[in-house]
Scaffold this motif. Structure first.
Motif, mmCIF file in Angstrom:
data_model
loop_
_atom_site.group_PDB
_atom_site.id
_atom_site.type_symbol
_atom_site.label_atom_id
_atom_site.label_comp_id
_atom_site.label_asym_id
_atom_site.label_seq_id
_atom_site.Cartn_x
_atom_site.Cartn_y
_atom_site.Cartn_z
ATOM 1 N N ILE A 1 0.777 -1.246 0.016
ATOM 2 C CA ILE A 1 0.040 0.045 -0.075
ATOM 3 C C ILE A 1 0.945 1.253 -0.062
ATOM 4 O O ILE A 1 0.746 2.212 -0.800
ATOM 5 N N ALA A 2 2.052 1.422 0.867
ATOM 6 C CA ALA A 2 2.591 2.448 0.978
ATOM 7 C C ALA A 2 3.715 2.633 -0.243
ATOM 8 O O ALA A 2 3.474 3.692 -0.637
ATOM 9 N N VAL A 3 4.316 1.620 -0.792
ATOM 10 C CA VAL A 3 5.258 1.956 -1.659
ATOM 11 C C VAL A 3 4.425 2.221 -3.120
ATOM 12 O O VAL A 3 4.923 3.324 -3.824
ATOM 13 N N ALA A 4 3.371 1.502 -3.337
ATOM 14 C CA ALA A 4 2.410 1.925 -4.485
ATOM 15 C C ALA A 4 1.927 3.487 -4.404
ATOM 16 O O ALA A 4 2.229 4.343 -5.528
ATOM 17 N N ASN A 5 1.530 3.711 -3.363
ATOM 18 C CA ASN A 5 0.952 5.067 -3.015
ATOM 19 C C ASN A 5 2.023 6.057 -3.141
ATOM 20 O O ASN A 5 2.016 7.238 -3.848
ATOM 21 N N VAL A 6 3.279 5.805 -2.558
ATOM 22 C CA VAL A 6 4.333 6.743 -2.520
ATOM 23 C C VAL A 6 4.769 7.182 -3.873
ATOM 24 O O VAL A 6 5.169 8.144 -4.343
ATOM 25 N N ALA A 7 4.947 6.122 -4.805
ATOM 26 C CA ALA A 7 5.437 6.235 -6.076
ATOM 27 C C ALA A 7 4.447 7.120 -6.594
ATOM 28 O O ALA A 7 4.972 8.116 -7.632
ATOM 29 N N GLY A 8 3.067 6.907 -6.488
ATOM 30 C CA GLY A 8 2.114 8.014 -7.270
ATOM 31 C C GLY A 8 2.120 9.519 -6.675
ATOM 32 O O GLY A 8 2.066 10.522 -7.241
ATOM 33 N N TYR A 9 2.340 9.496 -5.432
ATOM 34 C CA TYR A 9 2.629 10.937 -4.760
ATOM 35 C C TYR A 9 3.749 11.653 -5.271
ATOM 36 O O TYR A 9 3.747 13.153 -5.524
ATOM 37 N N ILE A 10 4.634 10.875 -5.615
ATOM 38 C CA ILE A 10 6.162 11.575 -6.019
ATOM 39 C C ILE A 10 5.836 11.889 -7.448
ATOM 40 O O ILE A 10 6.121 13.174 -7.864
ATOM 41 N N VAL A 11 5.137 11.129 -8.325
ATOM 42 C CA VAL A 11 5.185 11.409 -9.756
ATOM 43 C C VAL A 11 4.130 12.465 -9.812
ATOM 44 O O VAL A 11 4.503 13.682 -10.755
ATOM 45 N N SER A 12 2.893 12.584 -9.274
ATOM 46 C CA SER A 12 1.907 13.324 -9.186
ATOM 47 C C SER A 12 2.323 14.762 -8.676
ATOM 48 O O SER A 12 1.882 15.802 -9.285
ATOM 49 N N GLY A 13 3.298 14.672 -7.802
ATOM 50 C CA GLY A 13 3.674 16.086 -7.076
ATOM 51 C C GLY A 13 4.832 16.819 -7.944
ATOM 52 O O GLY A 13 5.019 17.910 -7.676
ATOM 53 N N MET A 14 5.551 15.946 -8.816
ATOM 54 C CA MET A 14 6.674 16.622 -9.615
ATOM 55 C C MET A 14 6.339 18.189 -10.447
ATOM 56 O O MET A 14 7.196 18.842 -10.412
ATOM 57 N N SER A 15 5.368 18.117 -10.947
ATOM 58 C CA SER A 15 4.788 19.176 -11.749
ATOM 59 C C SER A 15 4.075 20.299 -10.953
ATOM 60 O O SER A 15 3.725 21.154 -11.467
ATOM 61 N N VAL A 16 3.837 19.933 -9.701
ATOM 62 C CA VAL A 16 3.102 20.820 -8.920
ATOM 63 C C VAL A 16 4.114 22.061 -8.354
ATOM 64 O O VAL A 16 4.891 22.071 -7.855
ATOM 65 N N GLU A 17 3.427 23.414 -8.523
ATOM 66 C CA GLU A 17 4.269 24.521 -8.135
ATOM 67 C C GLU A 17 3.878 24.801 -6.762
ATOM 68 O O GLU A 17 2.518 24.623 -6.089
ATOM 69 N N GLY A 18 4.687 25.642 -6.167
ATOM 70 C CA GLY A 18 4.456 26.060 -4.650
ATOM 71 C C GLY A 18 4.980 25.056 -3.590
ATOM 72 O O GLY A 18 4.943 25.387 -2.316
ATOM 73 N N LEU A 19 5.546 23.869 -3.955
ATOM 74 C CA LEU A 19 5.729 23.088 -2.894
ATOM 75 C C LEU A 19 7.043 23.683 -2.157
ATOM 76 O O LEU A 19 7.920 23.874 -2.939
ATOM 77 N N PRO A 20 7.615 23.267 -1.201
ATOM 78 C CA PRO A 20 9.035 23.437 -0.616
ATOM 79 C C PRO A 20 9.970 22.980 -1.373
ATOM 80 O O PRO A 20 9.753 22.001 -1.824
ATOM 81 N N ASP A 21 11.009 23.567 -0.919
ATOM 82 C CA ASP A 21 12.377 22.907 -1.600
ATOM 83 C C ASP A 21 12.757 21.700 -1.072
ATOM 84 O O ASP A 21 13.424 20.964 -1.888
ATOM 85 N N ASP A 22 12.363 21.405 0.299
ATOM 86 C CA ASP A 22 12.755 19.905 0.649
ATOM 87 C C ASP A 22 11.411 19.221 0.476
ATOM 88 O O ASP A 22 11.561 18.037 1.245
ATOM 89 N N ALA A 23 10.786 19.346 -0.426
ATOM 90 C CA ALA A 23 9.832 18.338 -0.838
ATOM 91 C C ALA A 23 10.041 17.576 -1.905
ATOM 92 O O ALA A 23 10.795 18.146 -3.131
#
Length: 273
Positions: A192-214
């Motif tokens: 559950i964690a591995v699959a979701n985390v992979a999705g969170y990383i990919v979907s968040g890569m193009s999002v603006e406004g995230l902190p530098d340490d994200a």
């Protein structure tokens, strides 16, 4: 975002508490972590919508580490039903990817906060009443397990939890002994964690406004500190479970969960209006 001593102390305290409670009460830390991480990020100027998404994603990422130590302990006692893990895991991975890559990325953080609050409120009620579904049927065939896994993975991805509050009742309903259901649920936390985390990383890569340490939607400093502390204190909580009145503690903890659920509902509704 600077990793100041005060922030390290806050994250370490959160990790110590969530790890201990996970071992003591057999619950995932997501229901505690998400509200507190949301508060920390909001307090440090992160947009409310992004704060909720980062909190959910970071909470899920810590499960990768805590589930490993938990599964080892259960496996030594022969409690994990690996046949069920194999049957549920494919659906879990598929449901998790649909949730984290699709719905999670498209939904506003305010709606995720409301869904989280409702889910935690429901889970707290289950814990407070100590309700367990009566066994009424046998474990379904491959297609049924895959469908159930899909639902577990999808909902877990939206709330940042390991799925125990869904998978354990499902397995006990299917006549799986409670100790096997809890152990198997812990093993399911990893895919559950591995699959979701992979999705969170990919979907968040193009999002603006995230902190530098994200990294994607993952708040890396929080992941590192919380995971390190929770892994240390989970075994202590597990030992304490044999000495403390766990049923009474569950009711007290359920009352705390109602407050956390109310906070997340407030965050979600106030962001909309």
């Amino acid at each position: 975002m600077d990793l100041q001593p005060q922030l390290i102390l806050e994250l370490a305290t959160l990790g110590i508490c969530t790890g201990f409670l996970a071992g003591l009460l057999g619950i995932g830390g997501g229901m505690i972590m998400v509200p507190f991480i949301t508060f920390m990020l909001s307090h440090r100027g992160v947009d409310a919508d992004l704060a909720v998404k980062m909190a959910i994603a970071t909470s899920m990422a810590t499960i990768i580490f805590t589930s490993v130590s938990s599964v080892r302990a259960h496996h030594k006692r022969g409690a994990v039903r690996w046949d069920l893990v194999k049957g549920l895991a494919p659906g879990i991975v598929l449901g998790s990817m649909i949730g984290s890559l699709g719905v999670f990325a498209l939904l506003k953080g305010s709606y995720l906060a409301i869904f989280f609050g409702l889910f935690v409120g429901f889970s707290a009620t289950q814990m407070f009443l100590d309700k367990k579904p009566a066994p009424t049927r046998q474990v379904p065939a491959t297609a049924g397990l895959m469908g159930a896994g899909g639902v577990i993975g999808f909902i877990s991805g939206l709330v940042g939890a390991g799925g125990g509050f869904i998978s354990v009742p499902f397995m006990t309903w299917c006549n799986v002994a409670i100790h096997n259901a809890v152990a198997t649920s812990a093993a399911l936390g990893f895919p559950i964690a591995v699959a979701n985390v992979a999705g969170y990383i990919v979907s968040g890569m193009s999002v603006e406004g995230l902190p530098d340490d994200a990294f994607g939607f993952i708040w890396v400093p929080a992941l590192a500190v919380i995971a390190a502390c929770s892994v240390l204190t989970a075994p202590i909580g597990a030992k304490a479970a044999h000495m403390l009145p766990v049923k009474k503690l569950k009711r007290i903890f359920a009352s705390v969960l109602y407050l956390l659920a109310a906070y997340m509902l407030y965050k979600g509704v106030s962001s909309i209006y």
